[in-house]
Scaffold this motif. Structure first.
Motif, PDB file in Angstrom:
ATOM      1  N   GLU A   1      73.439  45.430  76.559  1.00 56.10           N
ATOM      2  CA  GLU A   1      73.074  45.287  75.142  1.00 56.10           C
ATOM      3  C   GLU A   1      72.095  46.379  74.719  1.00 56.10           C
ATOM      4  O   GLU A   1      72.180  46.896  73.603  1.00 56.10           O
ATOM      5  CB  GLU A   1      72.494  43.900  74.863  1.00 56.10           C
ATOM      6  CG  GLU A   1      73.485  42.762  75.042  1.00 56.10           C
ATOM      7  CD  GLU A   1      74.707  42.850  74.131  1.00 56.10           C
ATOM      8  OE1 GLU A   1      74.602  43.367  73.002  1.00 56.10           O
ATOM      9  OE2 GLU A   1      75.784  42.396  74.567  1.00 56.10           O
ATOM     10  N   GLY A   2      71.195  46.748  75.619  1.00 53.46           N
ATOM     11  CA  GLY A   2      70.266  47.845  75.337  1.00 53.46           C
ATOM     12  C   GLY A   2      70.996  49.164  75.167  1.00 53.46           C
ATOM     13  O   GLY A   2      70.692  49.950  74.268  1.00 53.46           O
ATOM     14  N   ARG A   3      71.964  49.405  76.035  1.00 53.03           N
ATOM     15  CA  ARG A   3      72.749  50.650  75.949  1.00 53.03           C
ATOM     16  C   ARG A   3      73.596  50.665  74.678  1.00 53.03           C
ATOM     17  O   ARG A   3      73.726  51.702  74.032  1.00 53.03           O
ATOM     18  CB  ARG A   3      73.628  50.801  77.196  1.00 53.03           C
ATOM     19  CG  ARG A   3      74.398  52.090  77.257  1.00 53.03           C
ATOM     20  CD  ARG A   3      73.517  53.316  77.396  1.00 53.03           C
ATOM     21  NE  ARG A   3      74.356  54.503  77.402  1.00 53.03           N
ATOM     22  CZ  ARG A   3      74.005  55.669  76.906  1.00 53.03           C
ATOM     23  NH1 ARG A   3      72.794  55.849  76.400  1.00 53.03           N
ATOM     24  NH2 ARG A   3      74.817  56.693  76.929  1.00 53.03           N
ATOM     25  N   ILE A   4      74.173  49.530  74.308  1.00 52.92           N
ATOM     26  CA  ILE A   4      74.953  49.442  73.070  1.00 52.92           C
ATOM     27  C   ILE A   4      74.067  49.803  71.875  1.00 52.92           C
ATOM     28  O   ILE A   4      74.449  50.602  71.016  1.00 52.92           O
ATOM     29  CB  ILE A   4      75.571  48.034  72.902  1.00 52.92           C
ATOM     30  CG1 ILE A   4      76.725  47.852  73.896  1.00 52.92           C
ATOM     31  CG2 ILE A   4      76.054  47.809  71.468  1.00 52.92           C
ATOM     32  CD1 ILE A   4      77.242  46.420  74.005  1.00 52.92           C
ATOM     33  N   ALA A   5      72.873  49.223  71.825  1.00 49.65           N
ATOM     34  CA  ALA A   5      71.952  49.508  70.724  1.00 49.65           C
ATOM     35  C   ALA A   5      71.549  50.984  70.704  1.00 49.65           C
ATOM     36  O   ALA A   5      71.461  51.603  69.641  1.00 49.65           O
ATOM     37  CB  ALA A   5      70.715  48.624  70.841  1.00 49.65           C
ATOM     38  N   GLU A   6      71.328  51.554  71.891  1.00 49.56           N
ATOM     39  CA  GLU A   6      70.939  52.956  71.994  1.00 49.56           C
ATOM     40  C   GLU A   6      72.051  53.874  71.479  1.00 49.56           C
ATOM     41  O   GLU A   6      71.799  54.804  70.699  1.00 49.56           O
ATOM     42  CB  GLU A   6      70.619  53.289  73.453  1.00 49.56           C
ATOM     43  CG  GLU A   6      70.211  54.724  73.676  1.00 49.56           C
ATOM     44  CD  GLU A   6      69.971  55.043  75.149  1.00 49.56           C
ATOM     45  OE1 GLU A   6      69.461  56.142  75.417  1.00 49.56           O
ATOM     46  OE2 GLU A   6      70.286  54.212  76.028  1.00 49.56           O
ATOM     47  N   ILE A   7      73.288  53.611  71.880  1.00 50.18           N
ATOM     48  CA  ILE A   7      74.417  54.440  71.447  1.00 50.18           C
ATOM     49  C   ILE A   7      74.627  54.298  69.944  1.00 50.18           C
ATOM     50  O   ILE A   7      74.857  55.291  69.244  1.00 50.18           O
ATOM     51  CB  ILE A   7      75.701  54.080  72.223  1.00 50.18           C
ATOM     52  CG1 ILE A   7      75.548  54.475  73.693  1.00 50.18           C
ATOM     53  CG2 ILE A   7      76.917  54.777  71.612  1.00 50.18           C
ATOM     54  CD1 ILE A   7      76.655  53.969  74.590  1.00 50.18           C
ATOM     55  N   GLU A   8      74.577  53.075  69.433  1.00 53.68           N
ATOM     56  CA  GLU A   8      74.751  52.863  67.997  1.00 53.68           C
ATOM     57  C   GLU A   8      73.676  53.612  67.209  1.00 53.68           C
ATOM     58  O   GLU A   8      73.956  54.199  66.168  1.00 53.68           O
ATOM     59  CB  GLU A   8      74.738  51.373  67.665  1.00 53.68           C
ATOM     60  CG  GLU A   8      76.006  50.668  68.086  1.00 53.68           C
ATOM     61  CD  GLU A   8      75.978  49.161  67.872  1.00 53.68           C
ATOM     62  OE1 GLU A   8      74.875  48.575  67.742  1.00 53.68           O
ATOM     63  OE2 GLU A   8      77.075  48.562  67.842  1.00 53.68           O
ATOM     64  N   SER A   9      72.454  53.613  67.706  1.00 51.53           N
ATOM     65  CA  SER A   9      71.360  54.332  67.056  1.00 51.53           C
ATOM     66  C   SER A   9      71.616  55.838  67.077  1.00 51.53           C
ATOM     67  O   SER A   9      71.432  56.523  66.065  1.00 51.53           O
ATOM     68  CB  SER A   9      70.037  54.017  67.745  1.00 51.53           C
ATOM     69  OG  SER A   9      69.003  54.792  67.217  1.00 51.53           O
ATOM     70  N   LYS A  10      72.039  56.349  68.224  1.00 47.05           N
ATOM     71  CA  LYS A  10      72.320  57.785  68.332  1.00 47.05           C
ATOM     72  C   LYS A  10      73.427  58.197  67.364  1.00 47.05           C
ATOM     73  O   LYS A  10      73.322  59.234  66.702  1.00 47.05           O
ATOM     74  CB  LYS A  10      72.727  58.145  69.760  1.00 47.05           C
ATOM     75  CG  LYS A  10      71.568  58.179  70.722  1.00 47.05           C
ATOM     76  CD  LYS A  10      72.013  58.520  72.119  1.00 47.05           C
ATOM     77  CE  LYS A  10      70.840  58.496  73.076  1.00 47.05           C
ATOM     78  NZ  LYS A  10      71.219  58.856  74.435  1.00 47.05           N
ATOM     79  N   LEU A  11      74.488  57.397  67.293  1.00 47.29           N
ATOM     80  CA  LEU A  11      75.594  57.730  66.403  1.00 47.29           C
ATOM     81  C   LEU A  11      75.193  57.637  64.937  1.00 47.29           C
ATOM     82  O   LEU A  11      75.642  58.442  64.109  1.00 47.29           O
ATOM     83  CB  LEU A  11      76.812  56.846  66.687  1.00 47.29           C
ATOM     84  CG  LEU A  11      77.543  57.144  67.997  1.00 47.29           C
ATOM     85  CD1 LEU A  11      78.607  56.092  68.284  1.00 47.29           C
ATOM     86  CD2 LEU A  11      78.170  58.541  67.960  1.00 47.29           C
ATOM     87  N   SER A  12      74.350  56.673  64.605  1.00 48.75           N
ATOM     88  CA  SER A  12      73.942  56.534  63.202  1.00 48.75           C
ATOM     89  C   SER A  12      72.987  57.650  62.776  1.00 48.75           C
ATOM     90  O   SER A  12      72.928  57.992  61.595  1.00 48.75           O
ATOM     91  CB  SER A  12      73.310  55.167  62.945  1.00 48.75           C
ATOM     92  OG  SER A  12      72.063  55.071  63.589  1.00 48.75           O
ATOM     93  N   ASN A  13      72.264  58.236  63.724  1.00 46.97           N
ATOM     94  CA  ASN A  13      71.339  59.320  63.419  1.00 46.97           C
ATOM     95  C   ASN A  13      71.916  60.702  63.714  1.00 46.97           C
ATOM     96  O   ASN A  13      71.201  61.695  63.658  1.00 46.97           O
ATOM     97  CB  ASN A  13      70.032  59.155  64.207  1.00 46.97           C
ATOM     98  CG  ASN A  13      69.265  57.938  63.783  1.00 46.97           C
ATOM     99  OD1 ASN A  13      69.234  57.596  62.606  1.00 46.97           O
ATOM    100  ND2 ASN A  13      68.648  57.270  64.735  1.00 46.97           N
ATOM    101  N   ALA A  14      73.203  60.756  64.031  1.00 44.29           N
ATOM    102  CA  ALA A  14      73.828  62.021  64.417  1.00 44.29           C
ATOM    103  C   ALA A  14      74.340  62.799  63.216  1.00 44.29           C
ATOM    104  O   ALA A  14      74.843  62.230  62.258  1.00 44.29           O
ATOM    105  CB  ALA A  14      74.989  61.753  65.379  1.00 44.29           C
TER     106      ALA A  14
END
Length: 158
Positions: free
Chosen positions: A59-72
């Protein structure tokens, strides 16, 4: 919010990992938790605690990836008007003037960088020196062992 540069390939890799986590890993962990609960007392159930730890990590990794994609800020180098210059996403072949050693690097975002795979961060000293230069230009990179001079042999936008 500051946008972070990301190549199309890097974004696709993150999306594939996110899809894997959501559609394969998460259901598998949920099943493992369910199975472990059936074994009774949760306080002393090692399988349950291990599954919960895996769930927390996923769940932490999912949140991290979603954050990276939203800020990309996804940059497609094939659609960039680089005009023969080294830009973000370009693949650059350089030669060390002193040793004659030739290396090829793709300039990518920090999350995509992997020296083993020939991808260097746009913030690295080599990339900063190369950005904006053209074929046959020389650049001097300040390295821990002293200044190193490179000549740009070729630039590709793939």
């Amino acid at each position: 919010m500051i946008k972070v540069p990301l190549t199309v390939a890097g974004a696709n890799k993150l999306r594939a990992e996110l899809d894997e986590l959501k559609s394969v890993v998460r259901p598998r962990i949920i099943q493992a938790i369910s199975t472990a609960r059936e074994h009774g007392d949760l306080k002393e159930n090692a399988e349950y605690h291990a599954a919960r730890e895996q769930q927390s990590f996923a769940e932490g990794r999912i949140a991290e990836i979603e954050s990276k994609l939203s800020n990309a800020h996804i940059i497609d180098v094939t659609k960039t008007d680089a005009n023969g210059k080294v830009v973000f996403g370009a693949t650059v072949e350089i030669e060390a003037v002193d040793s004659g050693k030739v290396v090829i690097y793709q300039i990518v975002g920090e999350d995509e960088a992997s020296i083993k795979e020939g991808r260097i961060s746009v913030g690295s000293p080599i990339a900063r020196a190369l950005i904006g230069k053209r074929v046959e230009d020389s650049v001097i990179v300040k390295a821990p062992g002293g200044d190193v001079e490179y000549e740009i042999i070729s630039i590709q936008y793939i």
